[in-house]
Design a protein around this motif. Structure first.
Motif, PDB file in Angstrom:
ATOM      1  N   ALA A   1       0.829  -1.207   0.000  1.00 22.04           N
ATOM      2  CA  ALA A   1       0.000   0.000   0.000  1.00 22.04           C
ATOM      3  C   ALA A   1       0.864   1.258   0.000  1.00 22.04           C
ATOM      4  O   ALA A   1       0.543   2.252  -0.665  1.00 22.04           O
TER       5      ALA A   1
ATOM      6  N   ALA B   1       0.817   4.119  -2.782  1.00 21.25           N
ATOM      7  CA  ALA B   1       0.588   5.504  -2.374  1.00 21.25           C
ATOM      8  C   ALA B   1       1.680   6.420  -2.895  1.00 21.25           C
ATOM      9  O   ALA B   1       1.411   7.542  -3.353  1.00 21.25           O
TER      10      ALA B   1
ATOM     11  N   LEU C   1      -5.159   5.778   1.545  1.00 22.04           N
ATOM     12  CA  LEU C   1      -5.538   4.658   0.696  1.00 22.04           C
ATOM     13  C   LEU C   1      -6.395   3.701   1.507  1.00 22.04           C
ATOM     14  O   LEU C   1      -6.014   3.320   2.610  1.00 22.04           O
TER      15      LEU C   1
ATOM     16  N   ILE D   1      -9.989   0.241  -4.671  1.00 18.75           N
ATOM     17  CA  ILE D   1      -9.247   0.941  -3.633  1.00 18.75           C
ATOM     18  C   ILE D   1      -9.606   2.419  -3.724  1.00 18.75           C
ATOM     19  O   ILE D   1      -9.710   2.982  -4.818  1.00 18.75           O
TER      20      ILE D   1
ATOM     21  N   ILE E   1      -9.033   6.381  -2.633  1.00 20.70           N
ATOM     22  CA  ILE E   1      -7.964   7.301  -2.230  1.00 20.70           C
ATOM     23  C   ILE E   1      -8.583   8.672  -2.016  1.00 20.70           C
ATOM     24  O   ILE E   1      -9.409   9.127  -2.816  1.00 20.70           O
TER      25      ILE E   1
END
Length: 289
Positions: free
Chosen positions: A122, A126, A191, A219, A221
């Motif tokens: 992750a 990111a 995230l 996912i 964000i």
């Protein structure tokens, strides 16, 4: 094509294919317009997320969590519901408990491998998304960054992975309490893999609450306050919340895994704040220090 020439449809969050040739531009345009971007076909394996949800549900359901109570100095470990956050501007605590994971912090041995694997994946994603933001920031806005955005997080020890547990509702909750009251995040980017239950909503520019697409495998964000501060408001830190379930869903727990991407403490965000001073101010407002 300039970002401003590609507005999103009014009051709609669109899902962006990570593999699309223009995914970076679509993503940054979505952040600019809504404060959120929703990606599909991203590189984080759904099977890993599912395994983590199951493992940590077992942990939250056990008394083992009491052996990992959080440290007031380092903020790693387990935060029970009675010390949960109170969103800025609210006076009722959220209905949740959570665990703070840092690679240097305390983690139960049986949970360590998968959660640190996820943390690394992750964090890498990111960092890539932050480089997309850097690439599509207009030159006059980027001129105010004290350094390139990806440089802000190099070797940062502050990026936080939080495992959130929203327990089933009992009916005895404090009047007005919801799973997560309306708030903005503190950091650069957050995230969040789509949770095992719906409930996440974002507030549109028109003031309407919109459901964030929660298809398992997406996912999500969002922009945090630090990126808003560093960009002089160009990238808005959008208000969001997690509402309480209704009907049969009240009996089910909700697990989520937000990764809060934080700069190094000494990074200058603006003339007013470093990353450290901003973080400390917000933690005091949340009642966590």
């Amino acid at each position: 094509m300039p970002l401003e020439a590609m507005p999103l449809k009014a009051e709609q969050l669109e899902t962006i294919d990570y593999r699309a040739p223009d995914s970076a531009q679509q993503f940054v345009n979505s952040l600019r317009n809504t404060g959120f971007g929703v990606l599909t076909n991203h590189p984080i394996k759904q099977s890993l997320v599912e395994t983590i949800y199951a493992q940590w549900q077992t942990f939250f359901d056990s008394d083992a969590k009491q052996a990992y109570l959080f440290s007031t100095e380092t903020h790693d470990g387990f935060f029970p519901a009675d010390v949960s956050e109170t969103a800025k501007g609210n006076n009722v605590k959220d209905i949740k408990e959570f665990y703070h994971v840092y690679p240097w912090g305390r983690i139960p041995d049986e949970l360590r491998e998968n959660i640190l694997n996820y943390y690394d994946q992750a964090n890498a994603l990111a960092a890539e998304l932050l480089s997309w933001v850097e690439a599509y920031t207009p030159a006059d806005i980027a001129a105010n960054y004290s350094m390139a955005l990806p440089k802000m997080i190099e070797e940062s020890q502050r990026t936080l992975l939080r495992i959130l547990h929203y327990p089933p509702l009992s009916g005895a909750e404090e009047l007005g309490a919801i799973r997560a009251a309306a708030h903005e995040d503190i950091n650069l980017l957050t995230l969040l893999p789509a949770a095992n239950e719906p409930g996440l909503q974002v507030k549109s520019k028109q003031g309407k609450w919109l459901d964030v697409p929660s298809d398992f495998g997406n996912i999500i964000i969002n922009t945090g306050d630090m990126l808003q501060e560093a960009s002089g408001g160009y990238f808005p830190s959008t208000t969001h919340r997690v509402i309480n379930p209704e009907g049969a869903d009240k009996s089910r727990s909700r697990i989520s895994l937000p990764l809060f991407l934080h700069p190094k403490p000494e990074v200058v965000l603006s003339e007013r704040y470093t990353a450290e001073s901003y973080l400390m101010e917000r933690l005091r407002e949340l009642g966590l220090i």
